[in-house]
Design an enzyme around this catalytic site. Structure first.
Site, PDB file in Angstrom:
ATOM      1  N   GLY A 102       0.808  -1.223   0.000  1.00 24.52           N
ATOM      2  CA  GLY A 102       0.000   0.000   0.000  1.00 24.52           C
ATOM      3  C   GLY A 102       0.836   1.265   0.000  1.00 24.52           C
ATOM      4  N   ASN A 131       2.418   2.819  -2.563  1.00 20.92           N
ATOM      5  CA  ASN A 131       2.068   3.764  -3.643  1.00 20.92           C
ATOM      6  C   ASN A 131       0.757   4.472  -3.318  1.00 20.92           C
ATOM      7  OD1 ASN A 131       3.952   3.739  -6.136  1.00 20.92           O
ATOM      8  ND2 ASN A 131       3.846   1.587  -5.521  1.00 20.92           N
ATOM      9  N   LYS A 134      -5.820  -9.032  -9.971  1.00 18.96           N
ATOM     10  CA  LYS A 134      -6.792  -9.633 -10.887  1.00 18.96           C
ATOM     11  C   LYS A 134      -6.614  -9.082 -12.310  1.00 18.96           C
ATOM     12  CE  LYS A 134     -10.411 -10.944  -7.699  1.00 18.96           C
ATOM     13  NZ  LYS A 134      -9.618 -12.097  -7.320  1.00 18.96           N
ATOM     14  N   ILE A 135      -6.850  -9.979 -13.255  1.00 19.87           N
ATOM     15  CA  ILE A 135      -6.773  -9.577 -14.659  1.00 19.87           C
ATOM     16  C   ILE A 135      -7.934  -8.630 -14.964  1.00 19.87           C
ATOM     17  CG2 ILE A 135      -6.970 -10.448 -17.045  1.00 19.87           C
ATOM     18  CD1 ILE A 135      -4.408 -11.470 -15.880  1.00 19.87           C
ATOM     19  N   ASN A 184      -1.449   1.852 -14.555  1.00 19.34           N
ATOM     20  CA  ASN A 184      -0.807   0.798 -13.763  1.00 19.34           C
ATOM     21  C   ASN A 184       0.652   1.173 -13.547  1.00 19.34           C
ATOM     22  OD1 ASN A 184      -0.474  -1.792 -12.543  1.00 19.34           O
ATOM     23  ND2 ASN A 184       0.513  -2.495 -14.427  1.00 19.34           N
ATOM     24  N   HIS A 219       4.241  -0.842 -13.112  1.00 23.03           N
ATOM     25  CA  HIS A 219       4.808  -2.179 -13.304  1.00 23.03           C
ATOM     26  C   HIS A 219       6.297  -2.145 -12.943  1.00 23.03           C
ATOM     27  CE1 HIS A 219       5.808  -5.988 -15.178  1.00 23.03           C
ATOM     28  NE2 HIS A 219       6.717  -5.378 -15.905  1.00 23.03           N
TER      29      HIS A 219
HETATM   30  C1  GRF Z   1       4.557  -1.994  -6.896  1.00 27.27           C
HETATM   31  O1  GRF Z   1       5.919  -2.313  -6.818  1.00 27.27           O
HETATM   32  C2  GRF Z   1       4.104  -2.017  -8.328  1.00 27.27           C
HETATM   33  O2  GRF Z   1       5.133  -1.793  -9.240  1.00 27.27           O
HETATM   34  C3  GRF Z   1       3.530  -3.393  -8.479  1.00 27.27           C
HETATM   35  O3  GRF Z   1       2.968  -3.692  -7.227  1.00 27.27           O
HETATM   36  C4  GRF Z   1       3.693  -3.037  -6.206  1.00 27.27           C
HETATM   37  C5  GRF Z   1       2.741  -2.446  -5.235  1.00 27.27           C
HETATM   38  O4  GRF Z   1       3.459  -1.947  -4.128  1.00 27.27           O
HETATM   39  N1  GRF Z   1       2.587  -3.460  -9.551  1.00 27.27           N
HETATM   40  P1  GRF Z   1       2.767  -1.097  -3.000  1.00 27.27           P
HETATM   41  O5  GRF Z   1       1.603  -1.916  -2.487  1.00 27.27           O
HETATM   42  O6  GRF Z   1       2.328   0.193  -3.578  1.00 27.27           O
HETATM   43  O7  GRF Z   1       3.820  -0.910  -1.939  1.00 27.27           O
END
Ligand code: GRF
Length: 201
Positions: free
Chosen positions: A14, A16, A86-87, A102, A104
């Site tokens: 969590g 981000n 989930k897709i 997204n 990645h």
């Molecule tokens: C991130 O590293 C992102 O690149 C990936 O999932 C992770 C989520 O991290 N898709 P957080 O939950 O925001 O710490």
């Protein structure tokens, strides 16, 4: 003002989401965070959401359809995925063209057959189909000189779509998944906030 839904899962921490909440509070992103949707009740991000008084919704794939949730119950401008497992179906992507973002943990090229160059000229790794720790492990297994992450819009191609911004993090000789991912995540927070602040402006 634009409204956002952030989609999380228990695969992430969590972080981000927290960075987005902070940036909205600091008015770096001019948006309203309408809801945080999680596919499980034990996602750590739900704690951040509740602490910051952001409405939460636990998505039940047996009873609900994500596109209905996002059009009827929470009709937001942008859908922000961060660690969502989930897709998202092509049908849903088509319903929200350039509206689903997204992040990645890999270097997504601009074209499907392209390669991103690292700052030292070596080839960057896309990590297509790899998720969180497995993606970071892949940088180490391949003796990459840089790790990197990409903010992009979803498209019909898996882990691909119009790139908004990328970040790079130099790999140190004794890096572990934990040490490298910790530094990469800090950069992820910056690029996600930067991308969202631009598109919401
Ligand atoms: C991130 O590293 C992102 O690149 C990936 O999932 C992770 C989520 O991290 N898709 P957080 O939950 O925001 O710490």
């Amino acid at each position: 003002m634009k409204s956002l839904a952030v989609l999380i899962s228990n695969a992430g921490t969590g972080s981000n989401l927290q960075a987005i909440i902070d940036a909205i509070r600091e008015k770096k992103i001019s948006a309203n965070l309408a809801v945080v949707i999680s596919d499980s009740p034990d996602a750590h991000g739900l704690i951040h959401a509740k602490k910051n008084n952001v409405p939460t919704h636990i998505f039940d794939s047996k009873k609900e359809k994500i596109e209905e949730l996002l059009t009827k119950k929470y009709p937001v401008d942008y859908i922000v995925l961060t660690g969502w497992k989930k897709i998202i179906s092509n049908k849903t992507i088509a319903e929200f063209p350039n509206k689903i973002l997204n992040i990645h943990p890999g270097l997504i090229p601009d074209t499907i057959d392209g390669i991103v160059k690292n700052p030292d000229g070596t080839n960057g790794l896309w990590n297509r189909g790899k998720f969180t720790d497995a993606a970071v492990q892949h940088f180490l297994d391949n003796h990459a000189t840089y790790a990197g992450s990409t903010v992009h819009f979803l498209s019909n191609e898996f882990d691909f779509g119009p790139v908004l911004i990328r970040c790079f993090e130099k790999i140190k000789p004794n890096d572990t998944v934990k040490s490298l991912y910790e530094r990469l995540k800090k950069k992820e927070h910056n690029i996600y906030v930067e991308a969202l602040s631009k598109i919401c402006d």
